[in-house]
Scaffold this motif. Structure first.
Motif, PDB file in Angstrom:
ATOM      1  N   VAL A  36      59.424  35.814  58.432  1.00  0.00           N
ATOM      2  CA  VAL A  36      58.772  34.603  58.958  1.00  0.00           C
ATOM      3  C   VAL A  36      58.247  34.775  60.384  1.00  0.00           C
ATOM      4  O   VAL A  36      57.719  33.829  60.974  1.00  0.00           O
ATOM      5  CB  VAL A  36      59.705  33.358  58.899  1.00  0.00           C
ATOM      6  CG1 VAL A  36      60.023  32.978  57.463  1.00  0.00           C
ATOM      7  CG2 VAL A  36      60.983  33.590  59.695  1.00  0.00           C
ATOM      8  N   GLY A  37      58.366  35.983  60.956  1.00  0.00           N
ATOM      9  CA  GLY A  37      57.822  36.209  62.301  1.00  0.00           C
ATOM     10  C   GLY A  37      58.578  35.447  63.368  1.00  0.00           C
ATOM     11  O   GLY A  37      59.753  35.101  63.199  1.00  0.00           O
ATOM     12  N   ALA A  38      57.872  35.192  64.477  1.00  0.00           N
ATOM     13  CA  ALA A  38      58.499  34.507  65.614  1.00  0.00           C
ATOM     14  C   ALA A  38      57.588  33.390  66.081  1.00  0.00           C
ATOM     15  O   ALA A  38      56.421  33.330  65.696  1.00  0.00           O
ATOM     16  CB  ALA A  38      58.706  35.519  66.736  1.00  0.00           C
ATOM     17  N   GLU A  39      58.130  32.509  66.930  1.00  0.00           N
ATOM     18  CA  GLU A  39      57.259  31.479  67.503  1.00  0.00           C
ATOM     19  C   GLU A  39      57.004  31.793  68.975  1.00  0.00           C
ATOM     20  O   GLU A  39      57.496  32.782  69.497  1.00  0.00           O
ATOM     21  CB  GLU A  39      57.842  30.074  67.293  1.00  0.00           C
ATOM     22  CG  GLU A  39      59.170  29.826  67.943  1.00  0.00           C
ATOM     23  CD  GLU A  39      59.603  28.362  67.812  1.00  0.00           C
ATOM     24  OE1 GLU A  39      59.224  27.702  66.839  1.00  0.00           O
ATOM     25  OE2 GLU A  39      60.328  27.905  68.701  1.00  0.00           O
ATOM     26  N   ASN A  40      56.216  30.943  69.638  1.00  0.00           N
ATOM     27  CA  ASN A  40      55.870  31.218  71.042  1.00  0.00           C
ATOM     28  C   ASN A  40      57.021  30.870  71.976  1.00  0.00           C
ATOM     29  O   ASN A  40      57.606  29.786  71.861  1.00  0.00           O
ATOM     30  CB  ASN A  40      54.643  30.393  71.434  1.00  0.00           C
ATOM     31  CG  ASN A  40      53.441  30.779  70.622  1.00  0.00           C
ATOM     32  OD1 ASN A  40      52.901  31.872  70.786  1.00  0.00           O
ATOM     33  ND2 ASN A  40      53.033  29.912  69.710  1.00  0.00           N
ATOM     34  N   ALA A  41      57.298  31.760  72.903  1.00  0.00           N
ATOM     35  CA  ALA A  41      58.364  31.493  73.877  1.00  0.00           C
ATOM     36  C   ALA A  41      57.814  30.575  74.970  1.00  0.00           C
ATOM     37  O   ALA A  41      56.699  30.794  75.461  1.00  0.00           O
ATOM     38  CB  ALA A  41      58.832  32.803  74.493  1.00  0.00           C
ATOM     39  N   THR A  42      58.580  29.552  75.307  1.00  0.00           N
ATOM     40  CA  THR A  42      58.170  28.692  76.439  1.00  0.00           C
ATOM     41  C   THR A  42      59.278  28.664  77.496  1.00  0.00           C
ATOM     42  O   THR A  42      59.090  28.160  78.593  1.00  0.00           O
ATOM     43  CB  THR A  42      57.900  27.240  75.986  1.00  0.00           C
ATOM     44  OG1 THR A  42      59.137  26.682  75.525  1.00  0.00           O
ATOM     45  CG2 THR A  42      56.857  27.158  74.889  1.00  0.00           C
TER      46      THR A  42
END
Ligand code: FAD
Ligand code: NAD
Length: 473
Positions: free
Chosen positions: A120-126
């Motif tokens: 599922v990959g990764a999301e954006n780091a904030t």
């Protein structure tokens, strides 16, 4: 194949990105009842995504419908466009939700599995920095690139609005990129090209005010490249009038400004406020909620921070029958497409082997039983058993996953690229226009299908002849 063959195990694959698609490409689907679940029904060729933000490449040129990919498989594969919201590894089920605009009577259900591959990959780091989610654009998905493309032209047209104040023109035309990794660098380069090659010609009155700034918390950009290429990128950006602000860490974002902490040469820290028109946030990866939730329920994952810890066969530590590939897996490699696709290919071989092992074991079992019944042709049967056992030993001897690094490539604007590539048992670090041709040929050859390749090549030719399309959608 559907309804599912009760003789076969159900293999559920999550995601249609680099890892899962590489897996599906090489998997012999006739061995399993295969179900693919992803919240997007296409594969996205991410290396050319920064070019979509300016219209250098049209977004559909780098998308490949997953149903088109699955159509060519040996046995039918079922696809559900849905988000996996929870993985219950004890009950062996995945909870899925249809989050699309149009929903039917059923929009939530469960999918049972015997074997599960998570990609599922990764999301954006904030990093929880206030204001980032509300005010900035990310650059990970097609819709992000489309939003940036629209916003660039909105800023430009608003800056050109009658009687706009000079201060506001400067703000609107200040394009700020946070994160000096390859995503931020490539986007800054593409943006500057767009302005120099197209916008400037069409709206010359705003030309002197357009500005691109790249903000990076570390002392330099592109930390994964060699020192020589970092210096080359920084000097090229200087020529392109892209300002790099290193040792500058963004702490807060408002609708019109970023507030950052700057570390001076003497080590002293001070705060600066930078007004912007467009803000693109490219500070790397964070773990997706569905993965975080799974990790929190597996005791063996309690020390893992960046994703699912896997062993050398990509089995998720602390589970049975669950594997992970790509950015959601922690196998000791960088989160890149190269790693994800090699992992996917490796896992497909492993699954093909596992199925073959089972077939051979059954065959040996049957032959051995037959040996007792028909002693007449015992020699022949014994030979067949020996040959099956030999094949089995060879198949079972599958080596653990090992990543083979082919090199790193990045576009830096003005038809220049940098490349750190494996070359004759060594490493070759090169940058410039020739490297740009190399960059183009590599990415063209890597496009998913011939259709993608033709579309990308046509987009490049079209942009060269007619310029990029500056209409705001
Ligand atoms: P992804 O490719 O992100 O795929 C994840 C999939 O899972 C997607 O289909 C998504 O829709 C689906 N999904 C997500 N959540 C769920 C859920 N809850 N349920 C079901 N499905 C879900 N790497 C390189 O090596 N070279 C490059 O040049 C390069 N350029 C890049 C440029 C950009 C702009 C970006 C953002 C990344 C780039 N990368 C590059 C990194 C590369 O894209 C990633 O490492 C790679 O995509 C990881 O593959 P993956 O399969 O793990 O995840
Ligand atoms: P990254 O993690 O490589 O870089 C993010 C950068 O943001 C870091 O240098 C970090 O120091 C900086 N940063 C973090 N927080 C900050 C803050 N508050 N203020 C200022 N700077 C801050 O992220 P990426 O560029 O999105 O890349 C993600 C992955 O995808 C990487 O593995 C990368 O190699 C891969 N990728 C590869 C390519 C390529 O090969 N051409 C292109 C894009 C992405």
């Amino acid at each position: 194949q559907f309804p599912p063959d009760p003789q076969k195990k159900t293999l559920v694959v999550l995601g249609t990105g680099w890892g899962s698609v590489a897996f599906l490409k090489k998997l012999d689907t006739s061995n399993y009842n295969v179900i693919v679940i992803s919240n997007r029904n296409y594969f996205l060729f991410t290396p050319l995504l920064p070019s979509c933000t300016t219209g250098q490449i049209e977004h559909r040129s780098i998308m490949e419908p997953v149903r088109q990919i699955l159509r060519h498989k040996k046995a039918a594969v079922r696809f559900y466009e849905a988000e996996a919201t929870q993985i219950d590894y004890e009950r062996k089920v995945v909870k899925i939700t249809d989050n699309s605009d149009i929903q039917g009577d059923v929009s939530e259900t469960e999918v049972p599995y015997d074997m599960l591959v998570i990609g599922v990959g990764a999301e954006n780091a904030t990093f929880g920095i206030p204001g980032v989610r509300e005010h900035s654009c990310f650059l990970k998905e097609i819709r992000d690139a489309q939003a940036i493309r629209t916003k660039i032209m909105d800023c430009v047209e608003t800056a050109a609005f009658k009687d706009q104040t000079q201060e506001e023109v400067d703000r609107l035309l200040h394009m700020v990129v946070v994160g000096g990794g390859p995503t931020g660098v490539e986007f800054a380069g593409e943006l500057r090209d767009f302005f120099d090659e197209d916008i400037k010609k069409l709206i010359p009155e705003i030309a002197p005010r357009f500005k691109v700034t790249l903000i990076e918390a570390l002392p330099n950009v592109l930390p994964m490249f060699s020192k020589q290429l970092i210096d080359y990128t920084e000097s090229t950006f200087k020529e392109e009038h892209i300002e790099i602000k290193t040792k500058t860490m963004v702490k807060r974002v408002t609708d019109k400004t970023v507030e950052a902490e700057v570390t001076g040469p003497d080590g002293k820290k001070s705060m600066v406020t930078i007004p912007y028109g467009l803000l693109v946030w490219a500070t790397g990866n964070a773990v997706r909620p569905v993965v975080k939730d799974l990790m929190s329920r597996i005791p063996a994952q309690k020390d893992s921070r960046r994703g699912l810890a896997v062993n050398e066969y990509l089995v998720v530590q602390g589970t049975r029958d669950v594997w992970a590939v790509g950015d959601c897996a922690v196998a000791g490699y960088a989160p890149t497409a190269q790693v994800a696709s090699q992992e996917g290919t490796f896992l497909a071989k492993l699954f093909n082997n596992m199925a073959m092992t089972e077939t051979l074991e059954n065959k040996i079992h049957e032959l051995s039983a037959g040996l007792n019944l028909k002693p007449g042709n015992a020699a022949e049967v014994a030979q067949e058993i020996e040959s099956a056992e030999k094949q089995l030993r060879r198949i079972k001897d599958i080596k653990p996953f090992q990543y083979s690094h082919q090199g790193s490539l990045a576009y830096i604007g003005s038809e220049k690229a940098v490349a750190d590539v494996a070359w004759l048992n060594g490493n070759l670090a090169t940058g410039g226009k020739l490297t740009y041709l190399f960059w183009r040929s590599i990415y063209l050859s890597m496009c998913f299908s011939t259709r993608n390749r033709v579309l990308v090549a046509m987009d490049w030719i079209k942009a060269k002849i007619y310029g990029r399309d500056v209409s705001r959608e």
